[in-house]
Every structure is written in C-alpha cells, then in structure tokens.
Scaffold this motif. Structure first.
Motif, PDB file in Angstrom:
ATOM      1  N   GLU A   1      -9.656  -0.757  -0.791  1.00 34.35           N
ATOM      2  CA  GLU A   1     -10.103   0.466  -0.124  1.00 34.35           C
ATOM      3  C   GLU A   1     -11.611   0.689  -0.283  1.00 34.35           C
ATOM      4  O   GLU A   1     -12.071   1.815  -0.177  1.00 34.35           O
ATOM      5  CB  GLU A   1      -9.363   1.678  -0.694  1.00 34.35           C
ATOM      6  CG  GLU A   1      -7.860   1.642  -0.525  1.00 34.35           C
ATOM      7  CD  GLU A   1      -7.177   2.836  -1.163  1.00 34.35           C
ATOM      8  OE1 GLU A   1      -7.170   3.917  -0.543  1.00 34.35           O
ATOM      9  OE2 GLU A   1      -6.666   2.694  -2.289  1.00 34.35           O
TER      10      GLU A   1
ATOM     11  N   GLY B   1      -7.242   0.285   4.758  1.00 33.25           N
ATOM     12  CA  GLY B   1      -8.161   0.762   3.732  1.00 33.25           C
ATOM     13  C   GLY B   1      -9.480   1.175   4.353  1.00 33.25           C
ATOM     14  O   GLY B   1     -10.078   2.194   3.970  1.00 33.25           O
TER      15      GLY B   1
ATOM     16  N   ASN C   1       0.825  -1.214   0.000  1.00 33.62           N
ATOM     17  CA  ASN C   1       0.000   0.000   0.000  1.00 33.62           C
ATOM     18  C   ASN C   1       0.857   1.262   0.000  1.00 33.62           C
ATOM     19  O   ASN C   1       0.533   2.251  -0.662  1.00 33.62           O
ATOM     20  CB  ASN C   1      -0.930   0.003   1.216  1.00 33.62           C
ATOM     21  CG  ASN C   1      -2.019  -1.050   1.115  1.00 33.62           C
ATOM     22  OD1 ASN C   1      -2.399  -1.472   0.030  1.00 33.62           O
ATOM     23  ND2 ASN C   1      -2.515  -1.499   2.262  1.00 33.62           N
TER      24      ASN C   1
ATOM     25  N   TYR D   1     -12.254  -4.386   1.936  1.00 30.28           N
ATOM     26  CA  TYR D   1     -11.253  -3.531   2.578  1.00 30.28           C
ATOM     27  C   TYR D   1     -10.125  -4.373   3.159  1.00 30.28           C
ATOM     28  O   TYR D   1     -10.317  -5.544   3.511  1.00 30.28           O
ATOM     29  CB  TYR D   1     -11.871  -2.745   3.742  1.00 30.28           C
ATOM     30  CG  TYR D   1     -12.965  -1.800   3.353  1.00 30.28           C
ATOM     31  CD1 TYR D   1     -12.695  -0.467   3.049  1.00 30.28           C
ATOM     32  CD2 TYR D   1     -14.289  -2.236   3.298  1.00 30.28           C
ATOM     33  CE1 TYR D   1     -13.710   0.410   2.694  1.00 30.28           C
ATOM     34  CE2 TYR D   1     -15.312  -1.364   2.938  1.00 30.28           C
ATOM     35  CZ  TYR D   1     -15.014  -0.053   2.640  1.00 30.28           C
ATOM     36  OH  TYR D   1     -16.026   0.811   2.273  1.00 30.28           O
TER      37      TYR D   1
END
Length: 359
Positions: free
Chosen positions: A266, A275, A74, A271
């Motif tokens: 996200e 996120g 990420n 998720y």
C-alpha cells in the motif's frame, strides 16, 4: 486535467515511446503506427509466434489468479485489523466492567452490613422500646429507602455481571473469527506466491529474443483492445471534469508512476492495484475499501460516458483489477508482479464498470 498533470502524463508517454497501449491512431494518446508483427528467424528450433502467444495467455491466467488471491489476502488482512480493533475495544469494556463490578460489590456489602445492624429486632419490638416513636417512624422510612436503593444496587450489579459475560462471549467469537481469518490469509498468501513463482518460472525458460517477442505480443494485445474501445467513439462522450477530491486522488496516483508492483503493498514505495487506488483516495481525504472487489461492491457505479478523472475503472468479470482514470482515455495502475506503476489505455483490458469514491 491540470497543467501539471498534463505535463506528467506527457512525460510518461514520451518515456514509453512507441509502446502502443494508450490508443489507436488518430485519437487521444494515438500511436503513430501499430507495433510491428514479430517475425520468426529461420532457425528450425525457433519458437513460433503461436507458441509465444500460448505462453502469453498462460502468463495472463497465472497473473490473473495471483491477482484474485491477492484480493483475498488483502480482504483477510483488512478483516483481521477490524477484528483486532473490536477485541481491543471489548477488552477495554471488560476492564471497566470489572472495576465497576468491584465498586458495586463493595457498596452492596456495606449496605448489607448496615441493614443487618439496623434490623437486629423486629419493627414491633423496636417501636415498643423506643423513647421517641416519631424518630422511630422517620428511621423506618429511611430504612425503606435504603432497602429500595439496595434492590437497585443489586439489579445494577446483576446487569454489570451479565454485560461482562456478554463482552467475554463477544471477545471469544472475535478471536475465533480472527483465527479463521489468519488461516484464510495464509492460504491466500500461499496461492499468490505459487502463481507468481509459476509465472516467473515460465518466463525464465524463454530466451532473450523470445522474451522480447512476448513483450511485443503483450503490447499488441493491449493496443488491439484499446483501439477497439476508442473506435467505439466512447472517448468523445467522456468529458466530465474532475472533482477537487478526484484531482487530488489522480495527482497522487500519477506521482507514483515508476514504483514497483508488490502484491499486498500500500505504498509509499510499492503498490498492488487496489493498494494504489485506496491510498490515492485516502490522500484525497476519502477512505475507500482496500480491495478491488470491495471497491466494486461498495462504491457508487457510474456509466462509462460519465466517467471523470479520479474515478476507478474495475476490470475483468471477477473485479480482480482496478485502475485510476486520469483523463484523455488514460489510466494509471499497478499492473502485476515484475511491472511498475504505469500509464496505460483505459480500454486495454476488459472493463467491468466504473465506480466513483466521492459520489
């Protein structure tokens, strides 16, 4: 906490029924009794509780490593987006600089040609041949002004060329960083997939009864940690009310309950842990860092006793997990692959600290 949120959390607690991760007996979100201790069957080939506990610990380690790698993925993705935006901005500057340079060159060429035409003879000869000496002197003044303007034009042209050179160098540097970031992202992705695949393979080797006992041991471990946290009396000290933005963020998080965990996701359909928290605060009008580690580094730290709904609880020594505190000793979080966004006890995992996005 608002009435609507209390109702939603109450519903979630009802759904999970006897799962005891939320708290210890006699406190908020109390379980009527601890989960039953699994008892092995009489079969000689039965895997023992000790064996299953070893599997649980191994799974925890694999999913923890996957969470760390997910954070790295990420972070690399976030940096790539920033670097791409910087490259686009530099490209726009280069285009504008090139247009400006072309105009400056045209002006400089016109000025040079005019100066050449006017300066065919020395000034002394032009004065001797002139029928109007005053007009000649006035013209000389204009020529001097023109020469100064030409020097300024050349200086501006030089600066524009230097700017273009710097923009090009900056763009090249950003491309190099972007390429390095892509490699880091690819490496992180590979590690996430390897760790998750190893965990799934390990779980797949268990029989149905063994998987059920594994789930019971997971619940027991979470219940034990939450009970110890609540037995410290900390919940009695936590009574701060949520800010308006915190309420919005907590409401967003609770409405995601039941959606699957997917690493790198996200929303809106799935998720990962950070996120969920980053999107919850984006919905509250407060953008925050994408990863749990950066949320821990960049957001304001607050004492646990001062915690309020909407604050983020960071877990584990390496800040590899994050959850949204929603009040009454509970969190909403996206736990790990194979799980869904869920309500849990705030103390069910080792707490590193608490951060406040809207401090």
């Amino acid at each position: 906490m608002g009435t609507g949120k209390r109702g939603l959390i109450a519903t979630a607690v009802t759904v999970i029924g006897a799962v005891a991760v939320l708290s210890a007996p006699g406190t908020a979100f109390a379980a009527p009794s601890p989960p039953p201790t699994p008892t092995p069957t009489a079969s000689p080939s039965t895997v023992t509780n000790k064996d299953i506990e070893a599997v649980r610990q191994q799974l925890d380690a694999l999913y923890h490593d996957a969470a760390v790698a997910t954070d790295a993925y990420n972070a690399a993705e976030e940096k790539a987006e920033e670097q791409s935006a910087q490259i686009v901005a530099l490209a726009k500057k280069i285009v504008k600089g090139q247009e400006k340079l072309a105009k400056l060159k045209a002006r400089a060429g016109a000025a040079a040609a005019a100066q050449y035409r006017a300066n065919g003879l020395p000034d002394e000869a032009r004065l001797m041949l002139s029928d109007d000496p005053q007009a000649f002197l006035d013209g000389t003044g204009r020529v001097l002004q023109g020469q100064r303007a030409t020097k300024a034009l050349i200086a501006e042209l030089t600066r524009t060329q230097q700017d273009l050179k710097q923009y090009a160098a900056d763009a090249s540097a950003q491309w190099s960083k972007l390429e390095a970031g892509r490699k880091a992202k690819a490496a992180a992705k590979k590690k996430v997939e390897q760790q998750i695949a190893a965990a799934e393979k390990l779980e797949s080797q268990l029989e149905k009864k063994e998987r059920e006992r594994l789930a019971e041991l997971e619940e027991q471990a979470a219940h034990k940690a939450q009970s110890a946290w609540l037995d410290s009396g900390i919940l009695a000290e936590i009574n701060a009310k949520a800010s308006e933005a915190g309420k919005t963020a907590a409401d967003y998080a609770t409405t995601q309950i039941g959606k699957p965990y997917v690493w790198g996701a996200e929303g809106p359909d799935s998720y990962d842990c950070s996120g969920l928290t980053s999107q919850a605060w984006a919905a509250a009008g407060k953008p925050i860092p994408r990863t749990s580690q950066e949320q821990w580094k960049q957001l304001k730290h607050v004492d646990i006793k001062d915690m309020r709904p909407g604050d983020l609880i960071i877990y584990f020594d390496d800040a590899s997990h994050v959850a949204m505190y929603v009040g009454e000793g509970a969190i909403v979080h996206a736990p790990r692959p194979g799980r869904t966004v869920t309500l849990a006890g705030a103390g069910s995992m080792p707490i590193l600290g608490v951060v406040r996005p809207d401090a």
